[in-house]
Design an enzyme around this catalytic site. Structure first.
Site, PDB file in Angstrom:
ATOM      1  N   ALA A  68      44.402  40.715  42.192  1.00  0.00           N
ATOM      2  CA  ALA A  68      45.634  41.503  41.633  1.00  0.00           C
ATOM      3  C   ALA A  68      46.641  40.680  40.988  1.00  0.00           C
ATOM      4  CB  ALA A  68      45.942  42.779  42.103  1.00  0.00           C
ATOM      5  N   GLY A  69      46.754  40.793  39.772  1.00  0.00           N
ATOM      6  CA  GLY A  69      47.972  40.147  39.223  1.00  0.00           C
ATOM      7  C   GLY A  69      47.983  38.802  38.616  1.00  0.00           C
ATOM      8  N   LYS A 116      34.702  46.852  48.611  1.00  0.00           N
ATOM      9  CA  LYS A 116      36.039  46.679  48.243  1.00  0.00           C
ATOM     10  C   LYS A 116      36.845  47.819  48.707  1.00  0.00           C
ATOM     11  CE  LYS A 116      39.523  45.929  45.012  1.00  0.00           C
ATOM     12  NZ  LYS A 116      40.136  45.061  43.648  1.00  0.00           N
ATOM     13  N   GLY A 132      46.696  44.440  36.967  1.00  0.00           N
ATOM     14  CA  GLY A 132      47.024  44.813  35.501  1.00  0.00           C
ATOM     15  C   GLY A 132      48.213  44.184  34.905  1.00  0.00           C
ATOM     16  N   ASN A 168      40.361  41.141  37.098  1.00  0.00           N
ATOM     17  CA  ASN A 168      39.502  41.867  36.061  1.00  0.00           C
ATOM     18  C   ASN A 168      40.201  41.957  34.772  1.00  0.00           C
ATOM     19  OD1 ASN A 168      38.235  45.076  35.973  1.00  0.00           O
ATOM     20  ND2 ASN A 168      38.550  43.780  34.249  1.00  0.00           N
TER      21      ASN A 168
END
Lengths: 278, 69
Positions: free
Chosen positions: A208-209, A121, A182, A230
């Protein structure tokens, strides 16, 4: 009769899924086939045990990992690999913390040396406050990595032109952010994500998000091939439960997308017959 | 007669009596197969660690995988 969701990919591109062959749905990236469309990170967990349990509950087959200096003064600290077996789960090294193409390339060369993996990644960040990608450095790094035989899945802005450029440069997957890393703000621009999906010849994953299950489902309903997350899991009050929720959300969103949603109407259309009213 | 040399590992200077990079990795208490090494700015392939000599002033980065998003 096509509704907006149908235009995300031409209907003829979509595989015919018979009702009991849900297990047959899979996706391919860089020649590797996976069943789970959920990729999870391994950061921000309370401890390795919780991390491993969350990965298990999520059904993820791929996890992202970071490359960092070994603690020289305590070399026998337990390590991630002791809890999440890289022989069972595909490790996807990332370039978190890299703000230049050179740093990212250097990190991935080390990652490949440490683990032997070329599916990686790539993320090159522009600033710490927003962790927004620096697209100029990201494109540069993609070109170099592709030439060196890496298979980069590339974290990027949700810009359809940038996505195409990355693909041409050798990205094996396009990973537009839904909102800042995050932030848990969800998919801020459904239109651009859909445009990227329509134009891509490689898998598209929202990375993300995503903050909660409905947002993961939304990404899949837009036609994405997968979702990477995550914080949504690690910072949930019950991470194991959220991991399970995300697993279901990705499955539900994918099924809804393949099912071809109903057309939206401006007003009502009754579901019960009008005839025979008493 | 074992001489020690001064090298930099992960940003810190230290003394080592290892003569090869693999020797240094083991001296620190690590397993060469669990880490990756950058030697003077270049990746040191694992297969060569036993053969790469360690010299005074060498700069090394030793990394491994940790949790991340």
């Amino acid at each position: 009769m096509r509704c907006w969701a149908d235009t995300a990919r031409d209907m003829t591109d979509m595989p015919t899924i018979s009702p009991d062959s849900a297990a047959a749905d899979s996706w391919e990236v860089a020649g590797r086939r996976f069943t789970s469309r959920l990729i999870v990170g391994t950061g921000k967990y309370k401890d390795f045990e919780q991390n491993a349990a969350a990965v298990e509950a999520s059904g993820a087959e791929i996890v992202t990992v970071a490359v960092r200096r070994v603690n020289i003064s305590d070399p026998n600290q337990p390590v991630l690999m002791d809890y999440i077996d890289p022989k069972k789960i595909t490790y996807l090294p990332n370039t978190a913390g890299c703000f230049t193409a050179d740093d990212a390339i250097r990190t991935l060369r080390l990652a490949r040396e440490a683990g032997g993996w070329d599916l990686v990644k790539l993320e090159v960040l522009g600033e710490a406050r927003t962790l927004y990608p620096d697209m100029r450095e990201t494109l540069k790094a993609t070109e170099v990595l592709a030439k060196e035989g890496f298979k980069p899945m590339v974290y990027c802005v949700d810009d359809p032109i940038a996505a195409k450029q990355l693909e041409e440069a050798g990205a094996v997957a396009i990973m537009p952010l839904g909102a800042p890393i995050g932030s848990g703000l969800g998919i801020q621009n459904k239109v651009t994500i859909r445009l990227i999906v329509e134009g891509a010849s490689v898998p598209v994953l929202v990375d993300a998000g995503v903050g909660t299950a409905s947002e993961a489902a939304q990404a899949m309903e837009l036609g994405c091939d997968g979702v990477l997350m995550n914080t949504a899991i690690a910072e949930a009050k019950d991470p194991i439960r959220m991991a399970r929720a995300m697993k279901h959300a990705v499955l539900a969103g994918r099924d809804a997308y393949l099912a071809g949603r109903m057309q939206q109407r401006k007003y009502a259309d009754p579901s019960s017959p009008l005839a025979g009213l008493i | 007669m074992s001489e020690s040399i001064s090298i930099t590992v992960n940003g810190e200077t230290r003394r080592s009596s290892a003569t090869t990079v693999a020797g240094l990795v083991r001296e620190i208490g690590l397993k060469p197969e669990k880490v990756a090494v950058e030697h003077n700015g270049e990746i040191a392939p694992r297969s060569t660690l036993e053969d790469v000599p360690l010299k005074e002033g060498d700069q090394l980065e030793i990394v491994h995988f940790v949790g991340g998003g």
